[in-house]
Design a protein around this motif. Sequence first.
Motif, PDB file in Angstrom:
ATOM      1  N   GLU A 181      24.280  64.323   5.265  1.00  0.00           N
ATOM      2  CA  GLU A 181      25.325  65.286   5.638  1.00  0.00           C
ATOM      3  C   GLU A 181      24.992  65.953   6.967  1.00  0.00           C
ATOM      4  OE1 GLU A 181      28.820  67.626   5.353  1.00  0.00           O
ATOM      5  OE2 GLU A 181      28.214  65.832   4.255  1.00  0.00           O
ATOM      6  N   ILE A 237      25.834  63.558   9.759  1.00  0.00           N
ATOM      7  CA  ILE A 237      27.278  63.436   9.959  1.00  0.00           C
ATOM      8  C   ILE A 237      27.836  64.682  10.650  1.00  0.00           C
ATOM      9  CG2 ILE A 237      29.497  63.275   8.749  1.00  0.00           C
ATOM     10  CD1 ILE A 237      28.043  61.454   6.708  1.00  0.00           C
ATOM     11  N   ALA A 246      36.345  68.322   9.746  1.00  0.00           N
ATOM     12  CA  ALA A 246      36.713  66.957   9.354  1.00  0.00           C
ATOM     13  C   ALA A 246      35.463  66.119   9.078  1.00  0.00           C
ATOM     14  CB  ALA A 246      37.557  66.307  10.447  1.00  0.00           C
ATOM     15  N   PHE A 247      34.465  66.275   9.920  1.00  0.00           N
ATOM     16  CA  PHE A 247      33.218  65.540   9.700  1.00  0.00           C
ATOM     17  C   PHE A 247      32.480  66.063   8.470  1.00  0.00           C
ATOM     18  CE2 PHE A 247      34.034  63.851  13.810  1.00  0.00           C
ATOM     19  CZ  PHE A 247      33.307  62.683  13.908  1.00  0.00           C
ATOM     20  N   TRP A 307      33.812  67.478   5.793  1.00  0.00           N
ATOM     21  CA  TRP A 307      34.544  67.031   4.616  1.00  0.00           C
ATOM     22  C   TRP A 307      34.318  65.550   4.353  1.00  0.00           C
ATOM     23  CZ3 TRP A 307      36.325  69.007   0.460  1.00  0.00           C
ATOM     24  CH2 TRP A 307      37.227  68.306  -0.338  1.00  0.00           C
ATOM     25  N   GLU A 308      34.396  64.752   5.401  1.00  0.00           N
ATOM     26  CA  GLU A 308      34.186  63.313   5.235  1.00  0.00           C
ATOM     27  C   GLU A 308      32.771  63.016   4.739  1.00  0.00           C
ATOM     28  OE1 GLU A 308      35.108  59.559   4.717  1.00  0.00           O
ATOM     29  OE2 GLU A 308      36.553  61.073   5.309  1.00  0.00           O
ATOM     30  N   GLY A 309      31.801  63.756   5.248  1.00  0.00           N
ATOM     31  CA  GLY A 309      30.427  63.578   4.785  1.00  0.00           C
ATOM     32  C   GLY A 309      30.273  63.941   3.320  1.00  0.00           C
ATOM     33  N   ILE A 327      32.625  63.990   0.981  1.00  0.00           N
ATOM     34  CA  ILE A 327      33.342  62.996   0.164  1.00  0.00           C
ATOM     35  C   ILE A 327      32.554  61.698   0.098  1.00  0.00           C
ATOM     36  CG2 ILE A 327      35.438  61.563   0.073  1.00  0.00           C
ATOM     37  CD1 ILE A 327      35.881  64.428  -0.791  1.00  0.00           C
ATOM     38  N   THR A 328      31.988  61.279   1.218  1.00  0.00           N
ATOM     39  CA  THR A 328      31.192  60.056   1.246  1.00  0.00           C
ATOM     40  C   THR A 328      29.979  60.178   0.335  1.00  0.00           C
ATOM     41  OG1 THR A 328      31.920  59.593   3.495  1.00  0.00           O
ATOM     42  CG2 THR A 328      29.935  58.472   2.750  1.00  0.00           C
ATOM     43  N   LYS A 336      31.037  59.858  -3.276  1.00  0.00           N
ATOM     44  CA  LYS A 336      31.469  58.517  -3.664  1.00  0.00           C
ATOM     45  C   LYS A 336      30.328  57.507  -3.662  1.00  0.00           C
ATOM     46  CE  LYS A 336      36.283  58.714  -2.298  1.00  0.00           C
ATOM     47  NZ  LYS A 336      37.316  58.194  -1.397  1.00  0.00           N
TER      48      LYS A 336
END
Length: 135
Positions: free
Chosen positions: A44, A47, A87-88, A90-92, A94-95, A98
């Motif tokens: 994280e 990212i 955005a980065f 959040w994407e981190g 979520i990644t 998952k």
Amino acid sequence: MKERFYNWATMWLTCSVIFLLVEYATDWLEVVTLGGLVAGAAIEGFIVNMGLGLMWLIVSKPFKEASVTEALGMYGDLAKAIVVTAAFVWEGAITLAKLMPGYTMHSTVPHLVFLLLIYPLMGIVLEKIIRRRSL
């Protein structure tokens, strides 16, 4: 060149530690092992560091040259910076939820406020402080 790499590594470590401490102290993100949380925090932090680098390319020159308090008053550039960094972040997150085994993310309002506002803002402030000191 060595100073730029040192600053980048410092930001990576700082963002990782902030994420680790907050997620460890709360139940917003469930992780099976502490080692998994440390690995996830390192990912994280990396990212988020990429997001801060992109943020630095998008904001205006006056925002880059302003002090931290002046930059917090430049609402247009600050909004752009927060959106890009968030955005980065959040994407981190979520990644991680998952792809990492044993991760379960709880999307509560305080967690979303942390991920989308507080954490990006802390990263932006720290980035400005580090870049200002390296001048």
